[in-house]
Design an enzyme around this catalytic site. Structure first.
Site, PDB file in Angstrom:
ATOM      1  N   PRO A  92      -5.418  -8.909   1.852  1.00  0.00           N
ATOM      2  CA  PRO A  92      -5.890  -9.075   0.480  1.00  0.00           C
ATOM      3  C   PRO A  92      -5.630  -7.864  -0.422  1.00  0.00           C
ATOM      4  O   PRO A  92      -5.714  -6.715   0.029  1.00  0.00           O
ATOM      5  CB  PRO A  92      -7.399  -9.293   0.645  1.00  0.00           C
ATOM      6  CG  PRO A  92      -7.735  -8.716   1.966  1.00  0.00           C
ATOM      7  CD  PRO A  92      -6.520  -8.931   2.826  1.00  0.00           C
ATOM      8  N   ASN A  93      -5.327  -8.186  -1.660  1.00  0.00           N
ATOM      9  CA  ASN A  93      -5.115  -7.208  -2.744  1.00  0.00           C
ATOM     10  C   ASN A  93      -3.802  -6.439  -2.629  1.00  0.00           C
ATOM     11  O   ASN A  93      -3.466  -5.659  -3.527  1.00  0.00           O
ATOM     12  CB  ASN A  93      -6.300  -6.214  -2.843  1.00  0.00           C
ATOM     13  CG  ASN A  93      -7.589  -6.922  -3.168  1.00  0.00           C
ATOM     14  OD1 ASN A  93      -7.648  -7.683  -4.140  1.00  0.00           O
ATOM     15  ND2 ASN A  93      -8.630  -6.712  -2.381  1.00  0.00           N
TER      16      ASN A  93
ATOM     17  N   ARG B  66      -2.198  -1.086  -8.353  1.00  0.00           N
ATOM     18  CA  ARG B  66      -3.506  -0.843  -7.741  1.00  0.00           C
ATOM     19  C   ARG B  66      -3.600   0.582  -7.199  1.00  0.00           C
ATOM     20  O   ARG B  66      -2.885   0.947  -6.261  1.00  0.00           O
ATOM     21  CB  ARG B  66      -3.666  -1.840  -6.585  1.00  0.00           C
ATOM     22  CG  ARG B  66      -4.924  -1.678  -5.793  1.00  0.00           C
ATOM     23  CD  ARG B  66      -4.884  -2.497  -4.518  1.00  0.00           C
ATOM     24  NE  ARG B  66      -6.115  -2.324  -3.791  1.00  0.00           N
ATOM     25  CZ  ARG B  66      -6.247  -2.479  -2.484  1.00  0.00           C
ATOM     26  NH1 ARG B  66      -5.212  -2.868  -1.764  1.00  0.00           N
ATOM     27  NH2 ARG B  66      -7.401  -2.278  -1.904  1.00  0.00           N
TER      28      ARG B  66
ATOM     29  N   TYR C  54      -2.283   4.346  -2.933  1.00  0.00           N
ATOM     30  CA  TYR C  54      -1.370   3.421  -2.243  1.00  0.00           C
ATOM     31  C   TYR C  54       0.108   3.618  -2.591  1.00  0.00           C
ATOM     32  O   TYR C  54       0.963   3.001  -1.962  1.00  0.00           O
ATOM     33  CB  TYR C  54      -1.794   1.977  -2.529  1.00  0.00           C
ATOM     34  CG  TYR C  54      -3.185   1.658  -2.032  1.00  0.00           C
ATOM     35  CD1 TYR C  54      -3.490   1.756  -0.675  1.00  0.00           C
ATOM     36  CD2 TYR C  54      -4.208   1.282  -2.909  1.00  0.00           C
ATOM     37  CE1 TYR C  54      -4.766   1.495  -0.204  1.00  0.00           C
ATOM     38  CE2 TYR C  54      -5.485   1.008  -2.448  1.00  0.00           C
ATOM     39  CZ  TYR C  54      -5.761   1.115  -1.093  1.00  0.00           C
ATOM     40  OH  TYR C  54      -7.020   0.853  -0.627  1.00  0.00           O
TER      41      TYR C  54
ATOM     42  N   ASN D 201      -0.925  -5.479   8.030  1.00  0.00           N
ATOM     43  CA  ASN D 201      -1.878  -4.662   7.286  1.00  0.00           C
ATOM     44  C   ASN D 201      -2.967  -5.624   6.823  1.00  0.00           C
ATOM     45  O   ASN D 201      -2.815  -6.291   5.805  1.00  0.00           O
ATOM     46  CB  ASN D 201      -1.207  -3.991   6.079  1.00  0.00           C
ATOM     47  CG  ASN D 201      -2.190  -3.110   5.318  1.00  0.00           C
ATOM     48  OD1 ASN D 201      -3.395  -3.111   5.611  1.00  0.00           O
ATOM     49  ND2 ASN D 201      -1.692  -2.371   4.335  1.00  0.00           N
TER      50      ASN D 201
ATOM     51  N   ALA E 113      -8.603  -4.850   3.595  1.00  0.00           N
ATOM     52  CA  ALA E 113     -10.058  -4.723   3.760  1.00  0.00           C
ATOM     53  C   ALA E 113     -10.571  -5.468   4.988  1.00  0.00           C
ATOM     54  O   ALA E 113     -11.586  -5.080   5.588  1.00  0.00           O
ATOM     55  CB  ALA E 113     -10.764  -5.211   2.503  1.00  0.00           C
TER      56      ALA E 113
ATOM     57  N   GLU F 190      -0.350  -2.141  13.680  1.00  0.00           N
ATOM     58  CA  GLU F 190      -1.263  -2.118  12.528  1.00  0.00           C
ATOM     59  C   GLU F 190      -0.796  -1.028  11.574  1.00  0.00           C
ATOM     60  O   GLU F 190      -0.612   0.112  12.002  1.00  0.00           O
ATOM     61  CB  GLU F 190      -2.683  -1.818  13.026  1.00  0.00           C
ATOM     62  CG  GLU F 190      -3.714  -1.626  11.913  1.00  0.00           C
ATOM     63  CD  GLU F 190      -5.087  -1.191  12.462  1.00  0.00           C
ATOM     64  OE1 GLU F 190      -5.293  -1.202  13.707  1.00  0.00           O
ATOM     65  OE2 GLU F 190      -5.939  -0.822  11.640  1.00  0.00           O
TER      66      GLU F 190
ATOM     67  N   HIS G 193      -1.249   0.895   7.636  1.00  0.00           N
ATOM     68  CA  HIS G 193      -2.003   1.110   6.395  1.00  0.00           C
ATOM     69  C   HIS G 193      -1.230   2.083   5.526  1.00  0.00           C
ATOM     70  O   HIS G 193      -0.662   3.066   6.039  1.00  0.00           O
ATOM     71  CB  HIS G 193      -3.397   1.677   6.684  1.00  0.00           C
ATOM     72  CG  HIS G 193      -4.230   0.760   7.515  1.00  0.00           C
ATOM     73  ND1 HIS G 193      -4.837  -0.355   6.989  1.00  0.00           N
ATOM     74  CD2 HIS G 193      -4.499   0.757   8.835  1.00  0.00           C
ATOM     75  CE1 HIS G 193      -5.464  -0.992   7.964  1.00  0.00           C
ATOM     76  NE2 HIS G 193      -5.278  -0.343   9.086  1.00  0.00           N
TER      77      HIS G 193
ATOM     78  N   ARG H  25     -10.826   8.708   3.935  1.00  0.00           N
ATOM     79  CA  ARG H  25     -11.496   7.941   2.869  1.00  0.00           C
ATOM     80  C   ARG H  25     -12.938   7.603   3.283  1.00  0.00           C
ATOM     81  O   ARG H  25     -13.481   8.228   4.190  1.00  0.00           O
ATOM     82  CB  ARG H  25     -10.650   6.700   2.571  1.00  0.00           C
ATOM     83  CG  ARG H  25      -9.214   7.058   2.151  1.00  0.00           C
ATOM     84  CD  ARG H  25      -8.400   5.846   1.811  1.00  0.00           C
ATOM     85  NE  ARG H  25      -8.970   5.147   0.653  1.00  0.00           N
ATOM     86  CZ  ARG H  25      -8.634   3.897   0.315  1.00  0.00           C
ATOM     87  NH1 ARG H  25      -7.745   3.227   1.035  1.00  0.00           N
ATOM     88  NH2 ARG H  25      -9.183   3.331  -0.747  1.00  0.00           N
TER      89      ARG H  25
HETATM   90  C1  DQA Z   1      -5.481  -0.442   3.348  1.00  0.00           C
HETATM   91  C2  DQA Z   1      -6.772   0.340   3.591  1.00  0.00           C
HETATM   92  C3  DQA Z   1      -7.976  -0.562   3.466  1.00  0.00           C
HETATM   93  O1  DQA Z   1      -9.173   0.171   3.693  1.00  0.00           O
HETATM   94  C4  DQA Z   1      -8.037  -1.173   2.086  1.00  0.00           C
HETATM   95  O2  DQA Z   1      -9.122  -2.077   2.005  1.00  0.00           O
HETATM   96  C5  DQA Z   1      -6.764  -1.810   1.664  1.00  0.00           C
HETATM   97  C6  DQA Z   1      -5.501  -1.194   2.034  1.00  0.00           C
HETATM   98  C7  DQA Z   1      -4.237   0.480   3.329  1.00  0.00           C
HETATM   99  O3  DQA Z   1      -3.145  -0.052   3.466  1.00  0.00           O
HETATM  100  O4  DQA Z   1      -4.368   1.685   3.154  1.00  0.00           O
HETATM  101  O5  DQA Z   1      -6.769  -2.790   0.935  1.00  0.00           O
HETATM  102  O6  DQA Z   1      -5.304  -1.360   4.422  1.00  0.00           O
END
Ligand code: DQA
Length: 153
Positions: free
Chosen positions: A15-16, A23, A28, A80, A83, A104, A106, A113
């Site tokens: 998501p997002n 964003r 990011y 990825n 959240a 995995e 990120h 964080r």
């Molecule tokens: C994320 C880290 C997560 O905590 C966050 O909610 C994201 C992106 C990252 O790629 O750094 O949406 O997965």
């Protein structure tokens, strides 16, 4: 897996991540999701593998995407979960159910964080984790996964 066989890798974005580029670029990076997928596609070509990529905002859709890998002839997964990394038993269970080597990734270093980001419900069921290198986390993840799959022959 013979070194010359064509690998098929699924890239699953949570998501997002469709909002990358606009964003929180300080965290990011400025690359859009389309750009990241394009760079991954180029690297996949160099490494001799095919990529299928998807992004979903919903947890159930992500579970569906993970389940589909087992009927689509996928050899490994880059995920990825965004959240949902920190909350989703369903995504963990789906990864365990399909049983494919998974990396995995990120974009950010989640340990630098908020503390709620320090927990990953998939950390112990994946091959490895790469984080903190913004878009390059994905590229490093693809190299690591392909290296693992080729080495596992
Ligand atoms: C994320 C880290 C997560 O905590 C966050 O909610 C994201 C992106 C990252 O790629 O750094 O949406 O997965």
């Amino acid at each position: 897996m013979p070194p010359t066989a064509k690998l098929k890798i699924a890239v699953i974005h949570g998501p997002n991540l469709n909002m990358l580029g606009q964003r929180e670029p300080g965290i990011y990076g400025s690359a859009s999701l389309g750009h990241i997928d394009q760079r991954l596609g180029m690297l996949a070509g160099e490494l001799g593998c095919d990529l299928v990529s998807c992004q979903h905002n919903g947890e159930g859709e992500l579970v569906d995407a993970i389940q589909r890998t087992s009927i689509d002839g996928i050899h490994g997964i880059i995920i990825n979960p965004a959240a949902y990394t920190h909350t989703s038993v369903a995504i963990r269970d789906a990864l365990v159910a399909v049983g494919l080597p998974t990396v995995e990734v990120h974009l950010s270093n989640v340990y630098a964080r908020e503390s709620f980001r320090h927990t990953s419900l998939i950390a112990d069921v994946v091959l490895g984790r790469i984080m903190g290198f913004q878009k390059d986390s994905y590229l490093l993840g693809l190299r690591a996964l392909v290296g693992h799959l080729r080495g596992a022959s």
